[in-house]
Design a protein around this motif. Sequence first.
Motif, PDB file in Angstrom:
ATOM      1  N   GLY A  39       0.794  -1.219   0.000  1.00  0.00           N
ATOM      2  CA  GLY A  39       0.000   0.000   0.000  1.00  0.00           C
ATOM      3  C   GLY A  39       0.825   1.268   0.000  1.00  0.00           C
ATOM      4  N   THR A  40       2.121   1.161  -0.356  1.00  0.00           N
ATOM      5  CA  THR A  40       3.009   2.331  -0.390  1.00  0.00           C
ATOM      6  C   THR A  40       4.190   2.070  -1.318  1.00  0.00           C
ATOM      7  OG1 THR A  40       4.490   3.750   0.906  1.00  0.00           O
ATOM      8  CG2 THR A  40       4.238   1.471   1.642  1.00  0.00           C
ATOM      9  N   VAL A  41       4.709   3.158  -1.943  1.00  0.00           N
ATOM     10  CA  VAL A  41       5.874   3.024  -2.828  1.00  0.00           C
ATOM     11  C   VAL A  41       7.174   3.033  -2.045  1.00  0.00           C
ATOM     12  CG1 VAL A  41       4.688   4.076  -4.775  1.00  0.00           C
ATOM     13  CG2 VAL A  41       6.009   5.527  -3.227  1.00  0.00           C
ATOM     14  N   ALA A  47      11.458   7.817 -11.322  1.00  0.00           N
ATOM     15  CA  ALA A  47      12.312   8.295 -12.415  1.00  0.00           C
ATOM     16  C   ALA A  47      12.449   7.313 -13.580  1.00  0.00           C
ATOM     17  CB  ALA A  47      13.690   8.668 -11.870  1.00  0.00           C
ATOM     18  N   PRO A  48      12.703   6.018 -13.319  1.00  0.00           N
ATOM     19  CA  PRO A  48      12.846   5.093 -14.453  1.00  0.00           C
ATOM     20  C   PRO A  48      11.599   5.016 -15.321  1.00  0.00           C
ATOM     21  CG  PRO A  48      13.618   4.079 -12.421  1.00  0.00           C
ATOM     22  CD  PRO A  48      12.909   5.334 -12.030  1.00  0.00           C
ATOM     23  N   TYR A  49      10.431   5.058 -14.709  1.00  0.00           N
ATOM     24  CA  TYR A  49       9.179   4.928 -15.440  1.00  0.00           C
ATOM     25  C   TYR A  49       8.846   6.214 -16.196  1.00  0.00           C
ATOM     26  CZ  TYR A  49       9.475   1.472 -11.819  1.00  0.00           C
ATOM     27  OH  TYR A  49       9.963   0.506 -10.989  1.00  0.00           O
ATOM     28  N   PHE A  92       1.970   4.184  -9.204  1.00  0.00           N
ATOM     29  CA  PHE A  92       2.923   4.923  -8.374  1.00  0.00           C
ATOM     30  C   PHE A  92       2.247   6.123  -7.722  1.00  0.00           C
ATOM     31  CE2 PHE A  92       6.485   7.489  -7.153  1.00  0.00           C
ATOM     32  CZ  PHE A  92       7.500   6.579  -6.868  1.00  0.00           C
ATOM     33  N   VAL A  93       1.433   6.839  -8.498  1.00  0.00           N
ATOM     34  CA  VAL A  93       0.722   8.008  -7.984  1.00  0.00           C
ATOM     35  C   VAL A  93      -0.283   7.600  -6.900  1.00  0.00           C
ATOM     36  CG1 VAL A  93      -0.968   9.787  -8.576  1.00  0.00           C
ATOM     37  CG2 VAL A  93       1.029   9.445 -10.036  1.00  0.00           C
ATOM     38  N   ILE A 102       2.303  14.872  -6.567  1.00  0.00           N
ATOM     39  CA  ILE A 102       2.287  16.138  -7.312  1.00  0.00           C
ATOM     40  C   ILE A 102       3.501  16.236  -8.236  1.00  0.00           C
ATOM     41  CG2 ILE A 102       2.470  18.649  -7.093  1.00  0.00           C
ATOM     42  CD1 ILE A 102       0.851  18.404  -4.494  1.00  0.00           C
ATOM     43  N   LYS A 103       4.648  15.822  -7.731  1.00  0.00           N
ATOM     44  CA  LYS A 103       5.881  15.885  -8.515  1.00  0.00           C
ATOM     45  C   LYS A 103       5.788  15.006  -9.755  1.00  0.00           C
ATOM     46  CE  LYS A 103      10.884  15.253  -8.136  1.00  0.00           C
ATOM     47  NZ  LYS A 103      12.015  14.851  -7.237  1.00  0.00           N
ATOM     48  N   VAL A 104       5.309  13.791  -9.584  1.00  0.00           N
ATOM     49  CA  VAL A 104       5.187  12.856 -10.704  1.00  0.00           C
ATOM     50  C   VAL A 104       4.196  13.373 -11.739  1.00  0.00           C
ATOM     51  CG1 VAL A 104       4.374  10.556 -11.386  1.00  0.00           C
ATOM     52  CG2 VAL A 104       5.860  10.818  -9.394  1.00  0.00           C
ATOM     53  N   MET A 105       3.065  13.893 -11.287  1.00  0.00           N
ATOM     54  CA  MET A 105       2.052  14.393 -12.209  1.00  0.00           C
ATOM     55  C   MET A 105       2.547  15.602 -12.991  1.00  0.00           C
ATOM     56  SD  MET A 105      -1.343  13.896  -9.787  1.00  0.00           S
ATOM     57  CE  MET A 105      -2.501  14.547 -10.974  1.00  0.00           C
ATOM     58  N   LEU A 106       3.335  16.438 -12.350  1.00  0.00           N
ATOM     59  CA  LEU A 106       3.905  17.603 -13.045  1.00  0.00           C
ATOM     60  C   LEU A 106       4.898  17.164 -14.107  1.00  0.00           C
ATOM     61  CD1 LEU A 106       4.468  20.178 -10.134  1.00  0.00           C
ATOM     62  CD2 LEU A 106       2.861  20.370 -12.048  1.00  0.00           C
ATOM     63  N   VAL A 107       5.717  16.178 -13.783  1.00  0.00           N
ATOM     64  CA  VAL A 107       6.701  15.671 -14.753  1.00  0.00           C
ATOM     65  C   VAL A 107       5.985  15.066 -15.959  1.00  0.00           C
ATOM     66  CG1 VAL A 107       8.522  13.971 -15.160  1.00  0.00           C
ATOM     67  CG2 VAL A 107       8.503  15.271 -13.032  1.00  0.00           C
TER      68      VAL A 107
END
Length: 258
Positions: A39-41, A47-49, A92-93, A102-107
């Motif tokens: 239930g957690t990353v 980054a790889p994905y 992942f999100v 938020i960081k992943v969605m912005l990227v």
Amino acid sequence: MVSAVVNTIRNVVGIIGNIISLFLFLSPVPTFVEIVKKGTVEQYSAAPYLATLLNCMVWVLYGLPMVHPHSILVITINGTGTAIEVVYIILFVLYSDKKKRIKVMLVVLVEVIFVALVALLVLTLLHSTKQRSMAVGIICILFNIMMYASPLSVMKLVITTKSVEYMPFFLSLMSLANGVAWTTYAFLPFDQFIAIPNGLGTLLGVAQVILYACYYKSTKRQMAARQGKGQVDLSAVVVSESDSGDSKKIGTAVGGGG
């Protein structure tokens, strides 16, 4: 007659490359099964994905008929890779904290805007497939070369530790096979934009297999020595982490270049 035979061989090699690349794209599945169960990353990196997603999207653009005709097999594997990476990123999100989310969605937003902008500029400003192939092909090569930082760092770690625990043999072998398949494909007929990154990927794959052969025995001795001292064997943990990070990038750097 000759061209028909060459085209048939090219298609067969391309299909083999698609199958191998698919296995490489699916290599992080065990990692995400673990993430869902917990239930957690945790400390895993997106980054790889994110890098593989961008790489695949650019290659899909390269394979479009109005950019580089007769490249359907490039579209199929990189389109599939794009879909797979989207699933990884969604998971992942879902299982990350607010800051990471938020960081992943912005990227992802920046990547989509970048690819869309490249597509718009290429299709409106360049008026021949030769020009478009050149522009997008150069971008593809640059992204592939940037992704090669991962296998180089893992290879350095192997030499430093004299241990291949952190470099799974199956992924190294599959990366080599992937590089060989797509390099062969690139010469039927010659396509420098596929040949260059996958040629480099093949050389890295050969180097990884050679390193594995050189340090296999020393790895066994180190593991036996640790177990003899009653220490916990951390290889399974490290390989799991590597599969989600460095090892994954080894595979997709090559696979995405198809």
